[in-house]
Design an enzyme around this catalytic site. Structure first.
Site, PDB file in Angstrom:
ATOM      1  N   ASP A  38       0.821  -1.211   0.000  1.00  0.00           N
ATOM      2  CA  ASP A  38       0.000   0.000   0.000  1.00  0.00           C
ATOM      3  C   ASP A  38       0.860   1.270   0.000  1.00  0.00           C
ATOM      4  OD1 ASP A  38      -2.012  -1.935   0.465  1.00  0.00           O
ATOM      5  OD2 ASP A  38      -1.780  -1.689   2.622  1.00  0.00           O
ATOM      6  N   GLU A 236     -11.571  -0.066  -2.196  1.00  0.00           N
ATOM      7  CA  GLU A 236     -10.802   0.583  -1.144  1.00  0.00           C
ATOM      8  C   GLU A 236      -9.666   1.405  -1.743  1.00  0.00           C
ATOM      9  OE1 GLU A 236      -9.277  -2.502   1.349  1.00  0.00           O
ATOM     10  OE2 GLU A 236      -7.871  -3.257  -0.148  1.00  0.00           O
TER      11      GLU A 236
END
Length: 930
Positions: A38, A236
């Site tokens: 991420d 997301e």
């Protein structure tokens, strides 16, 4: 002068041709990789930093070569003085010991603000807070929590979801409509306003306006404005970027699940305002994108939405290309860096890779805008990419074409082959048409129009610069093109290239059956023949010589054929004898590193397997003493402990720290081909596992270990079948575990490997088994007693046979005594750790029995009992085989002493008679001559 002029023209022409049409592969470009899940990017003083989940951090000066700085949540992580204390409130509420994807931004005061978050994982029980530092790489100080989610109905009464203001919100938390407060991205819009977009699954993606002075949300916004999602839709990692070029805001999202099977992919939507509404290229209002009411992870409802710019794919290597196929598995959770000077944009994300399990690394791809103002990602990772003003002549040729699909699954979209003809047609695996106008290219395929940009990129498959293009259609799907070799090969050239590419591994030290390809691609077939079927068969099955023998040799011949074209390639095969079977190493750590099986001492290493230094101490353990690993040291065991695809490991662990990737037991054939017993799992998973590299395999236990507790961990691999055990019980089974050890000189260690943070904690009773898969009962016995013994049935049978001879007076007393001594010696310690010990005793008792049979009693010493038995046999024979009698239901063969003596006397008389006759004949002949 004319000759000189002609010569100059020829030289100039050659130079131009060499510049325009490079025919040889260029030097491969190198990259340095880091693992940051991420990744969120920030540039400071010419250095690019990416922050990720688990408080990971890496930096680069060129977006190509990355240095790993941090990779886990622990008290010594440089980003906080002690994150476990500094963020204890967040970790306690989220019921976790780790952190998820943060974002860092520099605000007007010149300080760096980290928006951190923590999540329980199986539910949206999360917190989001702010920490601040004078330096981008910390240490950061906590400013407090600004959002919470996941409260139960009872907790909603007292726990505030929005503690940034004085209003209690929400009244009751509902995960289908309220956000999971993770995955923040903080950004300035074109007007200088500060915003935070965030959210993952659950109730969707939300945006809040922030105070640019404090970094906290302005009051009374609740969770903010909802942009999309809900009903647990798998969307997301929002990231919003403003483009000066198009005067629009772009909302990047990740659809699907992040693991290798989750189908993670990056999609984008567009808006005139930072807080929406956003629309995709298909025209969908993203506010309507979610699963049906009552649904959970309803991927089919969201799959047709969002403009997909990268996802699961593989660009395959074609015949004759020097590089390997290139592709990604579950690429996603991106950030975007925009160079304020050049306007260049870069998509920065993590990705897994085909056939490499859950291993992930940071990747950077250039981003471009097509002529309609939609972002598209370059096909290959960034390396001095440039837009190309292209002509029809330059674009005409053969290409790999990659058409993305909309589905969210674990399938890879695979490249196909086409040719872009000069007349504007597309032929090959798909048909259509194309046009080019400077840097812009347009393709018409299956009634879809793809609009994109032509690029010049480093092509790792061809290992040279190549033309590529990236485009997207109004159906929301991207299409990539990569230039390939534009040459037609003859059948003979094809079979010869296939022959050059055939690789069956290391043939100088063969331990396992060989995998022999029979289809070479390009319409070729491959057949195999062996010079010695006893060594290796035509199908690659080997016959290893017995333990202690010499290697055997054969020649395998591959015949490659396509039509009438044919060629051969030979391989010398050397098959290694069977190696030791059973327990080959046991370390009890009784104030030493001694292998109790062979007496060899292991060595201490530093932080990596080949580093010197380090320190190992000894403390009270599970049984006696245990080795104390300090988190900066390891133990290098002897080489070659395991050879083959059948082995077992058993050990006791008491971890003091649990860190992702850290190994307890490690073995490798090479730095690329290895196994690792990982106590704390990898990446987002925290369960202990057996992990394997190169031919990637993830053997999860689905059980998390706790600190300061003893666990007995064992595993058995039996030709691809993996069994995992904990505290004496079988907990998981897998098939398809790869063959790792195909050499007799593999490298083995405890607590360290080539890359990761060393193990910290205690370790005891480490046992390594070669060519032996422990059974459930044996694992249980080792767990309870620490004992192991090889099955000695073959020896037991030989001992039973030997004992029958001890009272047999056919043999001398001395020979029987020798046999008795050997039996007693073997039985005094009849516990075998491996076949080397067992076979030594088997050979010893066999030899003793053979020696006994060679030494009979003297023929003159016959007991009355034996004479009586012989007489009885002779009188009762009645035509049966002499010496056979029935005794207590068993048949025995008695000594034929009398009969043998009579035969000897008879033969002696015959010899004397023959001699007498010969003597007289010779005498008569002599008299005749005289």
């Amino acid at each position: 002068m004319k000759k000189i002029g002609v010569l100059l023209i020829m030289m100039f022409t050659v130079v131009l041709l060499s510049l325009s049409y490079p025919t040889q592969a260029q030097s491969p470009q190198t990259f340095s990789n880091a693992s940051v899940h991420d990744p969120s990017v920030i540039e400071v003083d010419g250095e690019y930093y990416v922050f990720g989940s688990h408080l990971a951090l890496a930096k680069s000066s060129d977006l190509k070569n990355w240095t790993q700085l941090e990779d886990r949540v622990h008290s010594s992580n440089r980003l906080f003085d002690d994150v476990t204390e500094e963020l204890s409130e967040a970790l306690e509420y989220a019921e976790t010991d780790t952190l998820w994807a943060p974002d860092v931004i520099e605000l007007e005061d010149g300080r760096f603000y980290m928006y951190y978050n923590a999540c329980e994982g199986s539910s949206p029980r999360s917190v989001l807070g702010i920490a601040v530092s004078d330096n981008v790489d910390g240490p950061y100080e906590d400013l407090g929590i600004i959002l919470r989610s996941g409260m139960t109905p009872e907790e909603s009464i007292s726990i505030d979801g929005t503690p940034y203001d004085d209003i209690h919100y929400p009244e009751i938390y509902d995960a289908t409509i309220h956000p999971n407060v993770v995955d923040p991205h903080v950004f300035f819009d074109k007007e200088g306003k500060l915003w935070m977009v965030y959210g993952s699954y659950s109730g969707g993606i939300f945006i809040l306006e922030l105070d640019p002075q404090s970094g906290k949300p302005f009051a009374n916004q609740g969770y903010g404005t909802k942009l999309l999602g809900g009903n647990h839709s798998r969307i997301e990692a929002p990231y919003i970027v403003y483009s000066d070029e198009t005067d629009a805001y772009y909302l990047y999202l990740s659809y699907g699940g992040l693991d290798a099977d989750g189908g993670y992919n990056v999609r984008v939507a567009k808006s005139a305002n930072p807080d929406g509404p956003y629309y995709d290229i298909q025209g969908n209002d993203m506010r309507t994108v979610k699963g049906e009411d009552g649904s959970f992870f309803q991927d089919e409802a969201i799959a047709p939405t969002g403009s997909k710019i990268i996802g699961n794919h593989i660009l395959t290597s074609s015949l004759g290309e020097p590089g390997n196929s290139v592709g990604y598995v579950s690429p996603g959770h991106n950030s975007v860096y925009v160079d304020e000077t050049t306007g260049n944009q870069f998509l920065i994300f993590h990705s897994r890779f085909p056939n490499q399990g859950e291993l992930h690394q940071v990747r950077v791809h250039s981003l471009y805008m097509n002529e309609d103002g939609w972002p598209i990602a370059a096909p290959f990772r960034y390396h001095e990419d440039r837009v190309m003003e292209a002509s029809v002549e330059e674009i005409t040729g053969s290409y790999k074409l990659l058409l993305y699909s909309s589905e969210i699954n674990n399938e890879l979209d695979e490249s196909i082959s086409v040719r872009l003809e000069s007349d504007g047609s597309i032929v090959g695996d798909v048909s259509g048409s194309w046009t080019v106008n400077g840097q812009y290219i347009q393709l018409e395929i299956a009634e879809e129009t793809y609009k994109g940009v032509v690029l010049q990129q480093w092509n790792p498959i061809a290992e040279k610069d190549s033309i590529t293009f990236s485009s997207i259609a109004s159906n929301g799907l991207s299409l990539w093109g990569v230039e390939t070799e534009d040459r037609i090969l003859s059948d003979q050239e094809i079979v010869e290239r296939i022959a050059d590419d055939i690789d069956i591994g290391n043939t100088n030290e063969v331990l396992n059956d060989l995998s022999l390809p029979t289809d070479g691609g390009e319409g070729t077939s491959i057949s195999w023949s062996s010079s010695n079927q006893e060594v290796v068969t035509d199908t690659g099955k080997i016959n290893r010589p017995p333990f202690g023998s010499d290697p055997t040799h054969a020649i395998l011949t591959a015949t490659i054929q396509k039509g009438d074209a044919i060629t051969e390639k030979t391989f010398d095969i050397y098959v290694i004898p069977e190696t030791v079977k059973g327990l080959v190493a046991k370390y009890s750590f009784e104030n030493n590193l001694l292998n109790q099986v062979n007496g060899e001492e292991a060595t201490i290493t530093g932080e990596l397997i080949n580093d010197e230094g380090g320190s190992i101490s000894f403390e009270e353990g599970r049984r006696g003493k245990a080795a104390k690993f300090d988190g900066s040291s390891g133990v290098r065991l002897q080489d070659g402990l395991i050879s083959g695809n059948t082995f077992s490991i058993a050990l006791w662990l008491q971890p003091e720290e649990l860190t992702s990737f850290t190994t307890s037991f490690f073995g490798s054939e090479s730095p690329d081909n290895w196994i690792s017993l990982v106590p704390a799992g990898i990446m987002e998973r925290n369960d202990w596992m057996l992990w394997s590299g190169e031919n990637w395999f993830d053997g999860y236990s689905n059980i998390e270990l706790s600190l300061e507790e003893w666990y007995h961990i064992a595993l058995a691999v039996d030709n691809g079948a993996l069994s995992l055990y904990m505290n004496g019980e079988l907990i998981e089974e897998y098939d398809g575990f790869p063959t790792v050890f195909q050499t007799t000189n593999g490298i083995f260690s405890l607590g360290v490997n080539y890359w990761d943070i060393p193990y910290k904690g205690l370790m005891d009773e480490v046992m390594v088994f070669n060519n032996y898969a422990l059974t459930d009962d044996e694992v249980e016995e080792i767990y309870h007693t620490g004992n192991f013994s090889l099955d000695s049935t073959i020896l037991d049978n030989l001992l039973d046979e030997a004992k029958q001879y001890l009272e047999d007076n056919r043999f001398t007393e001395e020979s029987r005594k020798n046999l008795r001594d050997i039996i007693l010696d073997i039985e005094s310690d009849q516990s075998y750790l491996n076949n080397e010990e067992l076979e030594a005793d088997v050979s010893k008792i066999k030899e003793a029995i053979e020696n006994l049979k060679k030494v009979h009693v003297d023929d003159s010493i016959i007991t009355d009992n034996d004479n009586q038995k012989n007489e009885q046999v002779n009188s009762n024979n009645d035509g049966e085989t002499e010496g056979d009698i029935e005794s207590e239901g068993n048949t025995h063969t008695l000594p034929k002493t009398s009969t043998n003596m009579f035969s000897v006397l008879f033969i002696g008389l015959l010899i004397l008679a023959s001699g007498f006759t010969i003597f007289h004949i010779a005498k008569k002949k002599k008299n005749f001559k005289m």
